[in-house]
Design an enzyme around this catalytic site. Structure first.
Site, PDB file in Angstrom:
ATOM      1  N   ARG A 111      -0.448  15.463  -3.483  1.00 43.42           N
ATOM      2  CA  ARG A 111      -1.735  16.086  -3.170  1.00 43.42           C
ATOM      3  C   ARG A 111      -2.291  15.370  -1.943  1.00 43.42           C
ATOM      4  NH1 ARG A 111      -6.272  13.867  -7.482  1.00 43.42           N
ATOM      5  NH2 ARG A 111      -6.274  11.732  -6.736  1.00 43.42           N
ATOM      6  N   CYS A 115      -2.611  18.539   6.613  1.00 46.93           N
ATOM      7  CA  CYS A 115      -3.087  18.013   7.891  1.00 46.93           C
ATOM      8  C   CYS A 115      -4.514  18.503   8.131  1.00 46.93           C
ATOM      9  CB  CYS A 115      -2.183  18.489   9.028  1.00 46.93           C
ATOM     10  SG  CYS A 115      -2.903  18.232  10.669  1.00 46.93           S
ATOM     11  N   ASN A 149     -11.213  17.396  -3.152  1.00 48.27           N
ATOM     12  CA  ASN A 149     -11.180  16.300  -4.127  1.00 48.27           C
ATOM     13  C   ASN A 149     -10.722  15.020  -3.446  1.00 48.27           C
ATOM     14  OD1 ASN A 149     -11.165  15.484  -7.143  1.00 48.27           O
ATOM     15  ND2 ASN A 149      -9.181  14.745  -6.390  1.00 48.27           N
ATOM     16  N   GLU A 150     -11.531  13.972  -3.548  1.00 46.09           N
ATOM     17  CA  GLU A 150     -11.160  12.643  -3.062  1.00 46.09           C
ATOM     18  C   GLU A 150     -10.464  12.683  -1.689  1.00 46.09           C
ATOM     19  OE1 GLU A 150     -10.668  10.114  -7.204  1.00 46.09           O
ATOM     20  OE2 GLU A 150      -8.871  10.924  -6.256  1.00 46.09           O
ATOM     21  N   CYS A 155      -3.180  11.666   9.323  1.00 46.12           N
ATOM     22  CA  CYS A 155      -2.033  12.428   9.810  1.00 46.12           C
ATOM     23  C   CYS A 155      -1.812  12.085  11.290  1.00 46.12           C
ATOM     24  CB  CYS A 155      -2.272  13.925   9.639  1.00 46.12           C
ATOM     25  SG  CYS A 155      -0.918  14.976  10.224  1.00 46.12           S
ATOM     26  N   CYS A 157       0.446  14.121  13.393  1.00 49.01           N
ATOM     27  CA  CYS A 157       1.257  15.223  13.912  1.00 49.01           C
ATOM     28  C   CYS A 157       0.780  15.647  15.301  1.00 49.01           C
ATOM     29  CB  CYS A 157       1.195  16.403  12.951  1.00 49.01           C
ATOM     30  SG  CYS A 157      -0.402  17.263  12.945  1.00 49.01           S
ATOM     31  N   CYS A 160      -2.810  16.859  15.422  1.00 55.09           N
ATOM     32  CA  CYS A 160      -3.758  15.736  15.408  1.00 55.09           C
ATOM     33  C   CYS A 160      -3.792  15.043  16.767  1.00 55.09           C
ATOM     34  CB  CYS A 160      -3.392  14.749  14.309  1.00 55.09           C
ATOM     35  SG  CYS A 160      -3.722  15.390  12.643  1.00 55.09           S
ATOM     36  N   GLU A 307     -16.489  10.880 -11.760  1.00 55.57           N
ATOM     37  CA  GLU A 307     -15.339  10.565 -12.606  1.00 55.57           C
ATOM     38  C   GLU A 307     -15.413   9.120 -13.087  1.00 55.57           C
ATOM     39  OE1 GLU A 307     -11.434  11.275 -11.079  1.00 55.57           O
ATOM     40  OE2 GLU A 307     -11.970  13.171 -10.126  1.00 55.57           O
ATOM     41  N   TYR A 357      -0.870   9.927 -19.002  1.00 58.33           N
ATOM     42  CA  TYR A 357      -1.332   8.736 -19.705  1.00 58.33           C
ATOM     43  C   TYR A 357      -2.680   8.243 -19.178  1.00 58.33           C
ATOM     44  CZ  TYR A 357       3.380   8.793 -21.548  1.00 58.33           C
ATOM     45  OH  TYR A 357       4.541   9.177 -22.164  1.00 58.33           O
ATOM     46  N   HIS A 358      -3.376   9.107 -18.453  1.00 55.10           N
ATOM     47  CA  HIS A 358      -4.745   8.809 -18.055  1.00 55.10           C
ATOM     48  C   HIS A 358      -5.666   9.202 -19.202  1.00 55.10           C
ATOM     49  CE1 HIS A 358      -8.543   8.821 -15.894  1.00 55.10           C
ATOM     50  NE2 HIS A 358      -7.960   8.327 -14.822  1.00 55.10           N
TER      51      HIS A 358
END
Length: 678
Positions: A111, A115, A149-150, A155, A157, A160, A307, A357-358
């Site tokens: 995740r 870019c 998200n977060e 990058c 490339c 960029c 969170e 397992y979180h």
């Protein structure tokens, strides 16, 4: 408050019903009611489900989720799902894939894999945000928007590189100005064409993380990447606001995350939210400081705890369980320091992939007869009991501690004087000294109004941005107390040294100059020897890391080094400037020295501790409508008695009136309401 539809501290968290069969959903609803869950964050990583190909959008399952949750009494924090692009996009439009710092083109996977300067990503992420906003703008269950998200990750490339050149043109105007700012005559780096500039990757200027040949280009690339990711956020933000101008918008930040300038980001967030994942051995004061930083991003506004885990993480080296009571304790720590929500990742534990397992509210066993669920349900009951009492309450600190992301980047990119210098750790040392004394402080930016504080502390202010020195001078001249440290005032915003003697532009207000900086090995120490006893400071004290060799230019020398060839040179000075004073701490001292120094400065300014509480008991305060709410947070395993004075206070959780002293159970919490104490 964040949204008047739910006038209480929001309680809930990330929910992924698409990972489960429909028969599980009814059980989720039953258990949410038992736990007091009233907010679910949905659609965080559902882009591939909602858009199976370039031309098809299918919101059938999201429609069902939104309606089902609302009917069961659960409101929605609706994410735009753009934190991870679909596989079809990566295959058809490879420009969406990042190139890493080693020059390798990514394949689809993971995740945060897009870019930020990809035209494809920007096009389809903005389209998705707009379609969601148009579809759900009138849905009664919608409380707030959660973009992506977060955010994070750089990058390198070609897109960029091209974007970087355009950003540089806007920043500098011409190559002559850029060459001067980057000092490119060093090592024959003069640029004669914009196309000659490439990103500072391990193929060009950088290696091993924060090591670089040219600080100027590396510093600017960090600015550019933070700006690029922020542009992605803003594109979605603006699209959402076209349809829902009155619904707040946020994205979840990550505390002291190094790659993004959150003070800049906060200007475009309706409310700050963040994800809190301390380890079992993270100092309590460090978590408190991070909450205070999140509150400080918008000058004291309440924030969202987006969170936290109900029990354990899955990604740390040692994923310890939160001991009984700790989840509740740490939740109230967030509330005490400005959070108006308590949200978890996750509501039901996944059965596959890297987060299985979180921790979760609903464990793999699938029923409510677990320790974690019982604790979650008890906290849910208490938050219902508190209602809107604490919403929008503020903190009224008289001390500001300066934190600056660009200064951190520059400090970490500096080729010397020591690999051991950690900007965040040095800031924390000063914060912790006040924390242990139960004295409130705010974490503030260099742009904050210093006038509302009695004391401003700026540890390791290596980079002095335009106007900052003048701002400090005005603050001190008006009667304020300013404190800064070794390795301050060295460079300007381009990481070019300010010549004429350190601390550069701060030299006048501090009344000193430094000619050398000694770097000590980890096992080496020097001493801070007081010239005379001063309040809580007697000494001698140990110091290390770096030692500035300074000379007074009018400043009073309060302490000197105790050893080495610079024995007898100043290590602590104070300079009278106008109506105020400016202090310089020329080395990194032990905790006892800093607590003594902070105590002396607070006494000079009449700043008193909130309470005289035992070691391990955190004290914090929020104020609202003429009432103060004092939080007593016992991080000890054993009960602690706290003296609260003769005035009556209301214990909100016990619904009782108390005076004299209160006993806070081990890992327990007491919240006291009263008129402000004299």
């Amino acid at each position: 408050m964040i949204n008047e539809k739910l006038p209480k501290i929001w309680y809930g968290g990330d929910y992924n019903p698409e990972q489960w069969e429909p028969e599980i959903w009814k059980e989720d609803e039953r258990m949410f009611k038992l736990a007091g869950i009233d907010v679910a964050t949905v659609n965080v990583f559902s882009w591939a489900l909602n858009q199976p190909d370039e031309h098809t959008y299918d919101f059938t399952q999201l429609d069902e989720t939104m309606d089902r949750l609302y009917k069961s009494g659960v409101y929605v924090c609706l994410a735009t799902s753009t934190g991870a692009h679909p596989a079809w996009m990566a295959r058809k439009y490879p420009d969406v894939l990042r190139v890493d710092v080693q020059g390798r083109k990514r394949k689809f996977g993971g995740r945060h894999n897009s870019c930020p300067n990809s035209p494809t990503y920007r096009k389809y992420s903005t389209l998705m945000a707009g379609k969601l906003a148009e579809r759900y703008k009138d849905h009664p269950g919608l409380l707030i928007w959660h973009i992506s998200n977060e955010y994070g990750g750089y990058c390198y490339c070609d897109n960029c590189a091209a974007g970087f050149r355009e950003w540089l043109k806007e920043r500098y105007g011409n190559l002559d100005a850029l060459n001067k700012a980057w000092n490119t005559r060093f090592w024959g780096h003069t640029f004669y064409d914009w196309e000659e500039i490439v990103p500072p990757s391990e193929l060009s200027e950088e290696w091993g993380g924060n090591r670089t040949n040219f600080q100027g280009i590396s510093l600017d690339y960090r600015r550019f990447m933070s700006h690029s990711l922020l542009e992605c956020y803003r594109l979605e933000y603006e699209e959402i606001k076209k349809h829902t101008p009155n619904i707040p918008v946020t994205t979840n930040l990550m505390g002291f995350y190094p790659e993004l300038d959150y003070f800049e980001w906060a200007k475009y967030m309706d409310i700050v939210s963040w994800d809190n994942y301390p380890s079992l051995d993270t100092p309590v004061s460090f978590t408190a400081m991070t909450h205070d930083l999140m509150r400080g991003l918008k000058s004291g506004d309440p924030f969202m705890l987006m969170e936290q885990t109900p029990s354990q993480q899955n990604w740390q080296a040692y994923n310890s369980l939160k001991r009984p009571g700790v989840m509740r304790l740490w939740s109230y720590q967030a509330v005490a320091r400005g959070a108006d929500t308590v949200l978890f990742f996750q509501l039901r534990r996944s059965i596959g992939a890297c987060e299985k397992y979180h921790g979760a509210v609903i464990e793999h066993v699938g029923h409510e007869h677990t320790r974690v669920f019982r604790e979650v349900a008890e906290l849910g009951r208490e938050l219902q009991q508190l209602g809107d009492t604490l919403l929008d309450a503020r903190t009224e600190a008289k001390i500001g501690i300066v934190y600056d992301w660009e200064n951190r980047w520059a400090t970490e990119l500096s080729s010397g004087p020591t690999i051991a210098l950690n900007y965040v750790n040095e800031v924390h040392k000063y914060y912790d000294a006040l924390f242990q004394m139960h004295v409130e402080s705010d974490m503030v930016s260099v742009e904050e109004d210093f006038g509302k504080y009695e004391i401003v502390i700026a540890p390791v202010m290596y980079m002095v941005k335009p106007g900052f020195a003048k701002k400090v001078e005005q603050f001190v001249a008006a009667g304020g107390t300013f404190v800064t440290t070794f390795f301050s005032g060295i460079v300007n915003e381009n990481d070019l040294v300010t010549t004429g003697g350190y601390p550069g532009e701060l030299r006048s207000v501090l009344g000193i100059w430094a000619e050398e900086i000694d770097a000590l090995f980890p096992d080496q120490k020097n001493q801070i020897v007081m010239k005379r006893s001063w309040g809580s400071l007697e000494g001698p004290y140990e110091c290390g890391l770096l030692c500035d060799l300074i000379h007074s230019e009018g400043a009073e020398v309060l302490a000197e080094y105790g050893s080495d060839f610079y024995k007898g040179m100043p290590v602590l000075t104070v300079n009278k400037f106008g109506k105020g004073r400016a202090y310089y701490v020329a080395s990194s001292p032990e905790a006892d020295f800093l607590q003594g120094l902070m105590k002396n400065l607070c006494e000079e300014k009449g700043i008193k501790p909130l309470l005289d509480a035992p070691v391990g008991v955190e004290v914090a305060r929020r104020v609202k409508n003429g009432l103060e709410y004092l939080f007593l947070l016992n991080h000890n395993a054993e009960a602690s008695a706290v003296e609260i004075g003769a005035s009556e206070r209301k214990d909100l959780l016990a619904n009782a009136v108390v005076t004299g002293s209160v006993t806070v159970p081990g890992r327990g919490v007491v919240i006291l309401e009263s008129k402000p104490q004299s």
